[in-house]
Design a protein around this motif. Sequence first.
Motif, mmCIF file in Angstrom:
data_model
loop_
_atom_site.group_PDB
_atom_site.id
_atom_site.type_symbol
_atom_site.label_atom_id
_atom_site.label_comp_id
_atom_site.label_asym_id
_atom_site.label_seq_id
_atom_site.Cartn_x
_atom_site.Cartn_y
_atom_site.Cartn_z
ATOM 1 N N SER A 1 0.979 -1.088 -0.128
ATOM 2 C CA SER A 1 0.092 0.046 -0.259
ATOM 3 C C SER A 1 0.996 1.142 -0.112
ATOM 4 O O SER A 1 2.223 1.077 -0.041
ATOM 5 C CB SER A 1 -0.788 0.013 1.154
ATOM 6 O OG SER A 1 -0.278 0.310 2.557
ATOM 7 N N ARG A 2 0.369 2.414 0.221
ATOM 8 C CA ARG A 2 1.327 3.659 0.219
ATOM 9 C C ARG A 2 1.838 3.959 1.332
ATOM 10 O O ARG A 2 2.886 4.578 1.395
ATOM 11 C CB ARG A 2 0.408 4.763 -0.233
ATOM 12 C CG ARG A 2 0.159 4.960 -1.837
ATOM 13 C CD ARG A 2 -1.064 5.897 -2.172
ATOM 14 N NE ARG A 2 -2.368 5.731 -1.595
ATOM 15 C CZ ARG A 2 -2.996 6.553 -1.419
ATOM 16 N NH1 ARG A 2 -3.233 7.433 -2.443
ATOM 17 N NH2 ARG A 2 -4.408 6.347 -0.780
ATOM 18 N N THR A 3 1.032 3.467 2.548
ATOM 19 C CA THR A 3 1.595 3.970 3.989
ATOM 20 C C THR A 3 2.484 2.971 4.394
ATOM 21 O O THR A 3 2.275 1.730 5.189
ATOM 22 C CB THR A 3 0.397 4.134 4.589
ATOM 23 O OG1 THR A 3 -0.739 5.073 4.062
ATOM 24 C CG2 THR A 3 0.782 4.725 6.223
ATOM 25 N N ALA A 4 3.761 3.279 4.285
ATOM 26 C CA ALA A 4 4.859 2.210 4.882
ATOM 27 C C ALA A 4 4.683 1.641 6.081
ATOM 28 O O ALA A 4 4.703 0.548 6.535
ATOM 29 C CB ALA A 4 6.161 2.398 4.442
ATOM 30 N N ASN B 1 -5.767 -8.424 -5.578
ATOM 31 C CA ASN B 1 -6.077 -6.967 -5.923
ATOM 32 C C ASN B 1 -6.855 -6.678 -5.132
ATOM 33 O O ASN B 1 -8.332 -6.582 -5.554
ATOM 34 C CB ASN B 1 -6.310 -6.920 -7.393
ATOM 35 C CG ASN B 1 -5.142 -7.064 -8.513
ATOM 36 O OD1 ASN B 1 -4.213 -6.515 -8.182
ATOM 37 N ND2 ASN B 1 -5.603 -7.783 -9.435
ATOM 38 N N ASN B 2 -6.697 -6.199 -3.940
ATOM 39 C CA ASN B 2 -7.703 -5.544 -3.076
ATOM 40 C C ASN B 2 -7.908 -3.880 -2.919
ATOM 41 O O ASN B 2 -8.936 -3.601 -2.896
ATOM 42 C CB ASN B 2 -7.331 -5.949 -1.663
ATOM 43 C CG ASN B 2 -7.986 -5.501 -0.677
ATOM 44 O OD1 ASN B 2 -9.322 -5.577 -0.217
ATOM 45 N ND2 ASN B 2 -7.201 -4.494 -0.004
ATOM 46 N N ALA B 3 -6.791 -3.177 -3.381
ATOM 47 C CA ALA B 3 -6.689 -1.734 -2.888
ATOM 48 C C ALA B 3 -7.775 -1.289 -3.830
ATOM 49 O O ALA B 3 -8.018 -1.431 -4.739
ATOM 50 C CB ALA B 3 -5.571 -1.261 -3.076
ATOM 51 N N ALA C 1 -19.193 6.704 -10.360
ATOM 52 C CA ALA C 1 -17.905 6.544 -10.725
ATOM 53 C C ALA C 1 -17.136 5.154 -10.139
ATOM 54 O O ALA C 1 -16.463 4.510 -10.821
ATOM 55 C CB ALA C 1 -16.883 7.706 -10.443
ATOM 56 N N TYR C 2 -17.505 5.068 -8.754
ATOM 57 C CA TYR C 2 -17.081 4.034 -8.057
ATOM 58 C C TYR C 2 -17.789 2.714 -8.643
ATOM 59 O O TYR C 2 -16.895 1.779 -8.790
ATOM 60 C CB TYR C 2 -17.645 3.876 -6.480
ATOM 61 C CG TYR C 2 -17.108 3.001 -5.672
ATOM 62 C CD1 TYR C 2 -15.745 2.700 -5.449
ATOM 63 C CD2 TYR C 2 -18.024 1.886 -5.069
ATOM 64 C CE1 TYR C 2 -15.338 1.591 -4.785
ATOM 65 C CE2 TYR C 2 -17.718 0.896 -4.340
ATOM 66 C CZ TYR C 2 -16.387 0.845 -4.014
ATOM 67 O OH TYR C 2 -15.964 -0.320 -3.344
ATOM 68 N N ALA C 3 -19.189 2.737 -8.842
ATOM 69 C CA ALA C 3 -19.719 1.692 -9.466
ATOM 70 C C ALA C 3 -19.361 1.533 -10.792
ATOM 71 O O ALA C 3 -18.976 0.250 -10.919
ATOM 72 C CB ALA C 3 -21.190 1.882 -9.487
ATOM 73 N N ASN D 1 -17.332 -3.729 7.336
ATOM 74 C CA ASN D 1 -17.057 -2.941 8.699
ATOM 75 C C ASN D 1 -15.506 -2.492 8.344
ATOM 76 O O ASN D 1 -14.537 -3.088 9.154
ATOM 77 C CB ASN D 1 -17.143 -3.676 9.662
ATOM 78 C CG ASN D 1 -16.994 -2.926 10.906
ATOM 79 O OD1 ASN D 1 -16.865 -1.625 10.768
ATOM 80 N ND2 ASN D 1 -17.254 -3.378 12.208
ATOM 81 N N THR D 2 -15.211 -1.528 7.631
ATOM 82 C CA THR D 2 -13.824 -0.935 7.695
ATOM 83 C C THR D 2 -13.862 0.470 7.658
ATOM 84 O O THR D 2 -14.945 1.135 7.685
ATOM 85 C CB THR D 2 -13.225 -1.393 6.262
ATOM 86 O OG1 THR D 2 -13.848 -0.800 5.121
ATOM 87 C CG2 THR D 2 -13.217 -2.687 5.883
ATOM 88 N N SER D 3 -12.792 1.319 7.641
ATOM 89 C CA SER D 3 -13.019 2.720 7.474
ATOM 90 C C SER D 3 -13.364 3.278 6.265
ATOM 91 O O SER D 3 -13.324 4.606 6.100
ATOM 92 C CB SER D 3 -11.626 3.255 8.061
ATOM 93 O OG SER D 3 -10.596 2.911 7.277
#
Length: 246
Positions: A46-49, A98-100, A164-166, A199-201
């Motif tokens: 991910s981007r956040t090391a 491929n989850n992100a 756009a997400y859909a 249930n995530t952020s």
Amino acid sequence: MTTPDCSQNFLPLASQIAIVTGAGRGIGAAVSHRLAALGATVVLTSRTAGQLEELAEAIRAAGGKAEAHALDLRSEESITALMQALKERHGRVDILVNNAGIGSLGHPLHEMDPGAWNDLMATNLRGPYLMIRAFAPMMIAARRGHILNIASLAGHNPLKNGAAYAASKWGLNGLTYSVAEELRDYGVRVSAIAPGSVNTSFGHTEDGSWKIQPEDIAAAVELIVTQADSSFISEIKVRPLQKKKS
Ligand SMILES: NC(=O)c1ccc[n+]([C@@H]2O[C@H](COP(=O)([O-])OP(=O)(O)OC[C@H]3O[C@@H](n4cnc5c(N)ncnc54)[C@H](OP(=O)(O)O)[C@@H]3O)[C@@H](O)[C@H]2O)c1
């Protein structure tokens, strides 16, 4: 045309290398824990090391194998660098999750900024394409592999104020089903998981106890990667047991 030899498909998970995008939190973190518990070496991206390092520590503390690699899916160079690093270090990749993904919810499409559209598509749709482009050749060479794309029920239904997400998830479904046809003759199995609200952020602040839990998606991943060699699971749709509480 001769039929490719897929007889080498079976490989214990303990010998497998699994990449998870968006591993730092939410669904990706749960999937990473599950794959590590099954014995795989999990490549956390991910981007956040900082989040990845913390997760890698936790997996190692539980007896699993994990490595953290910071990666921005919007950058082709970033993905090529990961591919080269893993090729040198392990020589192969067996599982790609491929989850992100990012959302842009809560406004009608005509109010969406074109930059936000590009960012969303670059992450949710072009990112999986670039990852498949980078890692499918290793799977084809090995005549085995699993590619799992975390789509959404929003990829099957209309989503008011989330067009756009859909669209990105409808696109990801089309990509998944088509690439599955391209790769199945090589023993590479391509699947989609389509969750409802998890249930995530991810764009949520309200109580999420009624929702699907990230571990439920990890269980779907386990089902797919432990499927017998003679078949593959095209898609799993996961819904919360309860309807949203009003
Ligand atoms: N939560 C839901 O209700 C729900 C429902 C259906 C489907 N999904 C799908 O499930 C997937 C995971 O969602 P989640 O709920 O776990 O979301 P999340 O908690 O927000 O996690 C998203 C992950 O993606 C990473 N990410 C975002 N942009 C990235 C980029 N450019 N490059 C690399 N990594 C990036 C984030 O890390 P960084 O920001 O550190 O890069 C983070 O680790 C998404 O594809 C989402 O569309 C979610």
